[in-house]
Design a protein around this motif. Structure first.
Motif, PDB file in Angstrom:
ATOM      1  N   CYS A 143     -17.429 -38.301  30.943  1.00 46.83           N
ATOM      2  CA  CYS A 143     -17.888 -38.575  28.858  1.00 46.83           C
ATOM      3  C   CYS A 143     -17.497 -40.151  28.438  1.00 46.83           C
ATOM      4  CB  CYS A 143     -16.889 -37.769  27.998  1.00 46.83           C
ATOM      5  SG  CYS A 143     -17.355 -37.648  26.549  1.00 46.83           S
ATOM      6  N   THR A 146     -14.470 -39.952  25.901  1.00 44.71           N
ATOM      7  CA  THR A 146     -13.601 -38.511  25.686  1.00 44.71           C
ATOM      8  C   THR A 146     -12.355 -39.148  26.851  1.00 44.71           C
ATOM      9  OG1 THR A 146     -13.947 -36.945  26.054  1.00 44.71           O
ATOM     10  CG2 THR A 146     -13.731 -37.320  24.265  1.00 44.71           C
ATOM     11  N   GLU A 148     -13.373 -37.324  29.284  1.00 46.36           N
ATOM     12  CA  GLU A 148     -13.517 -36.470  30.003  1.00 46.36           C
ATOM     13  C   GLU A 148     -14.185 -35.892  31.134  1.00 46.36           C
ATOM     14  OE1 GLU A 148     -13.760 -31.275  29.102  1.00 46.36           O
ATOM     15  OE2 GLU A 148     -13.874 -33.173  27.636  1.00 46.36           O
TER      16      GLU A 148
END
Length: 264
Positions: A143, A146, A148
């Motif tokens: 991501c 973020t 992630e």
């Protein structure tokens, strides 16, 4: 841009729109399964198809056993409430069918991406599973906001999307209701589409929670009463459980399957 869907026979729709080597999805979840359309593919001896379906059941067993499929993209396969798909199993064991396996969430996201005109979809669903080790169309992605670690799956590249619905009007607007799956996304994400319906009516009545596909997104509409049997069509007929049980014996024995195929 199409202004309306053409209404024709199922025989003509399949002959005109489905070509050997196409990627074809026949979708419907527990009911409204386009069985008649799948069997028309068999009658017309379509070959080398890449078949797509979240939950391939007996109509896919029939297509695979008839030699229509080169590859299957799916997330679960079986004869619901009964057991295995024996023609599917035999084809895999003989090395005659390539398979690409995803999760339900992965398949649903692939349909949604195709319907949205996006190249891929992103989800968390594969984290901690071994499917990415076995399926080349599951890739890690980070991501950008973020950091992630997520998973990306490509949009389904569908040549033809086929669904069954309760009804359409004479301009080709399609209406379906009840327990729906990814029928809408199947039509929106395909280059060409065939919708079989229980009936063609002068005007569509209001129906709570119904899905309406406007005429300009549908290529062909075919009136095929009973086109989902032995699955069910809500408000039209019930599921034929005996037919699903009987299919187990038919598909388990190759000679019995050949008899069924000759009689189709």
């Amino acid at each position: 841009m199409r202004t309306h869907a053409e209404i024709s026979s199922l025989t003509d729709a399949v002959a005109d729109l489905v070509r050997d080597g196409d990627t074809v999805a026949l979708e419907g979840f527990t009911h409204l399964i386009p069985v008649a359309a799948g069997q028309e593919l068999i009658r017309q001896r379509k070959r080398d198809l890449t078949l797509v379906r979240m939950t391939p059941d007996i109509v896919y067993d029939q297509l695979i056993g008839a030699g229509c499929a080169r590859k299957l993209i799916f997330s679960w396969g079986g004869n619901p409430g009964v057991g295995s798909l024996h023609r599917f199993r035999a084809a895999v064991q003989a090395g005659e069918l390539e398979i690409e396996e995803h999760s339900h969430a992965g398949m649903a996201n692939r349909y949604a991406a195709a319907a949205s005109g996006l190249p891929f979809a992103v989800l968390r669903g594969y984290n901690g599973t071994s499917l990415p080790d076995h399926t080349d169309t599951i890739k890690p992605i980070t991501c950008p906001f973020t950091g992630e670690q997520l998973t990306a799956v490509p949009a389904l590249d569908l040549d033809v999307g086929i669904i069954h619905a309760q009804r359409a009007d004479r301009q080709g607007n399609v209406q379906l209701w009840g327990q729906t799956g990814v029928q809408k996304e199947t039509v929106l994400g395909a280059r060409r589409s065939i919708v079989t319906v229980e009936e063609i009516v002068d005007e569509l009545d209001d129906k709570p929670y119904s899905v309406v596909l406007p005429r300009w997104v549908v290529t062909r509409v075919c009136e095929v009463p009973g086109g989902a049997k032995p699955s069910y069509a809500q408000d039209y007929y019930d599921r034929d459980n005996d037919a699903y049980k009987a299919w187990d014996a038919t598909s388990r024995d190759e000679a019995e399957f050949d008899k069924w195929l000759e009689a189709l």
